[in-house]
Design a protein around this motif. Sequence first.
Motif, mmCIF file in Angstrom:
data_model
loop_
_atom_site.group_PDB
_atom_site.id
_atom_site.type_symbol
_atom_site.label_atom_id
_atom_site.label_comp_id
_atom_site.label_asym_id
_atom_site.label_seq_id
_atom_site.Cartn_x
_atom_site.Cartn_y
_atom_site.Cartn_z
ATOM 1 N N LEU A 158 -23.255 -48.766 -18.396
ATOM 2 C CA LEU A 158 -22.442 -48.798 -19.605
ATOM 3 C C LEU A 158 -21.909 -47.394 -19.892
ATOM 4 O O LEU A 158 -22.614 -46.415 -19.662
ATOM 5 N N PRO A 159 -20.678 -47.261 -20.388
ATOM 6 C CA PRO A 159 -20.110 -45.931 -20.641
ATOM 7 C C PRO A 159 -20.822 -45.234 -21.798
ATOM 8 O O PRO A 159 -21.239 -45.853 -22.760
ATOM 9 N N PRO A 186 -4.099 -52.838 -20.437
ATOM 10 C CA PRO A 186 -3.719 -52.007 -21.588
ATOM 11 C C PRO A 186 -4.738 -52.020 -22.725
ATOM 12 O O PRO A 186 -4.888 -51.016 -23.434
ATOM 13 N N GLU A 187 -5.442 -53.161 -22.907
ATOM 14 C CA GLU A 187 -6.366 -53.252 -24.038
ATOM 15 C C GLU A 187 -7.713 -52.591 -23.766
ATOM 16 O O GLU A 187 -8.521 -52.422 -24.687
ATOM 17 N N ALA A 188 -7.985 -52.206 -22.528
ATOM 18 C CA ALA A 188 -9.286 -51.634 -22.176
ATOM 19 C C ALA A 188 -9.320 -50.147 -22.507
ATOM 20 O O ALA A 188 -8.379 -49.403 -22.211
ATOM 21 N N LEU A 189 -10.417 -49.714 -23.118
ATOM 22 C CA LEU A 189 -10.607 -48.320 -23.483
ATOM 23 C C LEU A 189 -11.617 -47.618 -22.590
ATOM 24 O O LEU A 189 -11.670 -46.392 -22.554
ATOM 25 N N ALA A 190 -12.442 -48.373 -21.899
ATOM 26 C CA ALA A 190 -13.479 -47.803 -21.051
ATOM 27 C C ALA A 190 -13.846 -48.823 -19.986
ATOM 28 O O ALA A 190 -13.325 -49.940 -19.956
ATOM 29 N N GLY A 245 -12.880 -53.247 -24.441
ATOM 30 C CA GLY A 245 -11.966 -52.985 -25.548
ATOM 31 C C GLY A 245 -12.587 -53.477 -26.838
ATOM 32 O O GLY A 245 -13.774 -53.290 -27.077
ATOM 33 N N HIS A 246 -11.798 -54.148 -27.650
ATOM 34 C CA HIS A 246 -12.285 -54.637 -28.940
ATOM 35 C C HIS A 246 -12.778 -56.076 -28.882
ATOM 36 O O HIS A 246 -13.361 -56.570 -29.834
ATOM 37 N N GLY A 247 -12.548 -56.751 -27.768
ATOM 38 C CA GLY A 247 -12.990 -58.136 -27.637
ATOM 39 C C GLY A 247 -14.008 -58.290 -26.536
ATOM 40 O O GLY A 247 -14.818 -57.392 -26.273
ATOM 41 N N GLU A 248 -13.956 -59.424 -25.852
ATOM 42 C CA GLU A 248 -14.865 -59.673 -24.743
ATOM 43 C C GLU A 248 -14.510 -58.788 -23.552
ATOM 44 O O GLU A 248 -13.343 -58.440 -23.359
#
Length: 204
Positions: A202-203, A178-182, A157-160
């Motif tokens: 890695l995506p 919920p915070e994960a995008l990939a 996501g946007h953090g670690e």
Amino acid sequence: MSPEEVRELLPLYALGALSPEERSRVEEALARYPELWPEAKALMEVAAHLAEGDPPAPVPPGLEAKVMRRIRAHRSFPWAWLGRVAAALLLLALGYGAFLGGTWLLALREPATQVFALVSPQGEMVGRVILKADRTALVLLNRSSPKGRVFQAWGLGHGEPTPLSTFRLPLKSLRLPPEALAVAVSLEPPGGSPKPTILFGLPR
């Protein structure tokens, strides 16, 4: 497009998981190679049965070995790996009525479903991630974990990175936070790690 490249795309064609341009290319190729139509029709019938919820038919003798040989084969055609994944899921749903196979096959037809390539830091394709709208992901790798190591999935996501499940086999279903995008994959000691140590995929 060669006959073998067409065969790699037929499971995705049957599922309606190709773009209009790719679908048009497959249909043009099928007109050039009419000997492939029986295989295409058989796959489309299986996909139609899945969509209607009909019970699966028995697996014809030798089909499982044929499909698994195709999955294990390595080719450079861009859609080859995903096509072999679709063939494997078709086999699961056709032969065993497996919930896993049917669910993910039908997910490939949904516009909200995303498919990510997983690429090693050296640029090698190592697998795919199918991500459904409900944040459920299916990780499909092209190899098993080496001895003394396990795969570990990570939510990006946007953090670690968020540590997720560990697994040994090249196929793993999991739910993203919920915070994960990939999703990314690393190689870890048995039991996993709080942070990724050896990034494997890695995506992209």
